[in-house]
Design an enzyme around this catalytic site. Sequence first.
Site, short mmCIF file in Angstrom:
data_model
loop_
_atom_site.label_atom_id
_atom_site.label_comp_id
_atom_site.label_asym_id
_atom_site.label_seq_id
_atom_site.Cartn_x
_atom_site.Cartn_y
_atom_site.Cartn_z
N SER A 197 26.61 21.07 -27.04
CA SER A 197 27.20 20.17 -28.02
C SER A 197 28.60 19.69 -27.63
CB SER A 197 27.27 20.85 -29.39
OG SER A 197 28.18 21.94 -29.35
N LYS A 198 29.23 20.38 -26.68
CA LYS A 198 30.62 20.06 -26.35
C LYS A 198 30.73 18.75 -25.60
CE LYS A 198 31.94 23.96 -28.15
NZ LYS A 198 30.65 24.60 -28.48
N HIS A 199 31.93 18.14 -25.64
CA HIS A 199 32.08 16.82 -25.04
C HIS A 199 32.30 16.86 -23.54
CE1 HIS A 199 35.73 18.09 -27.16
NE2 HIS A 199 36.42 17.53 -26.22
#
Length: 428
Positions: A197-199
């Site tokens: 989910s991290k950018h």
Amino acid sequence: MKKLAINGGTPCRNTTKQPWPKWPVWGKEEEIALIEVLNSGIWSYNGPKETEFNKLFAEFIGVNHAICTINGTITLQISLEALGIGLGDEVIIPGLTWQATAATVIDVNATPILVDVNEENWCIDPKKIEEAITPRTKAIIPVHLYGAFADMDAIMAIAKKYQLYVIEDCAHKHGGEWNGKKAGSIGDIGSFSYQLSKHLTSGEGGSVTTNNAVLAKKLDALRNCGRRPVTGTLDAVDKGAGDYGDDDGNFIQSGNLRITEFQAAILIEGLKRLPIQNANRDANGKYLNALLEEIPGVAPITRDKRETKKAYFNFAFKYSKDDFNGLPVKKFRKALEAELGIAVDASYEPLNNCSLYVPHTKPARYNLNESYWRAIDPKRFSLPICERIFKDQSVCIHHKVLMGTKEDMDTIAKAIKKIYYYSKELNS
């Protein structure tokens, strides 16, 4: 105006015809890099891809050292271990964060001290930090939450005053800047996650960052079965044969916390895209926040003027049911999901009542003595602002929505206005 989709009407967005931007982002570059690793036969750690990414990420963050690990939970744990924090020590953390921030503290047998957050940006309140300090306090873990930045000026001043370590939890803040300094370069150690989910993502993974060479060597050893950093070239050691000799015998106790060359290859390509992605999310975030300011009952998360570059993890904003005819925030989120065709979540659960942070379910591991058992009971902490944010105010949407267009932001605002218009009907 048409009825809400939740009531059987037409939604504001037809995601079949107008899908949201995809996440994760990948392209031919990742495919080429992964095949290159496959054909190289160097799939494990300390390979050329990992070495390259560590160098690139250190330069990007503005530190001397960046070291990859298996995830953003382990980055916090080995940071605490490298700083010598353990039984009898206390670590101050915000009550509103992912449970790993606290779990890693008890995993090194230290005591997490949960303190409340600022209602303006949902990050740890420096005044509450100072109130919580005792002779046992050894460190502070500020969390840069949902795109907001903890007040690092105040936190570093407190740390200096009381001689405390600072571990920045930057799992939501790859590329964000405070007074021109990147998140992860301000405290003693920065902790990053590369979970899906991290950018910046490789599916799983993490990094620690630091300017301290002594800490860097400890961190590198802790993620590598306790072996000190390997010197010489890749060819000097046959890792496939298990040859990890050390003539000096300077090992420390640890385990295998390494990433693979495949993950590093993906991270190299992702890092190339990150600045442009962050800039796009920031531009859309500013525009959407401006739209929210015009709608009663919703408000942007406060952006500190000292935050010189924004890095969003999710788009979060504050909700007030009083302006929506008493419509509970859960019903508001459900209606917004129906209108936009995307998940709309609450904030993290406050750690004093979090279903995933339950130390007393592991007595064999954590019941070291009666005093410690009582000390790690999260229910002993009062977190009224955290609880209010979670129960009544928080609205969080995946950061991929900010990778779209201004028209996409208009659609989000339109959906909120529609819910506002029909809020009495929804609450009947």
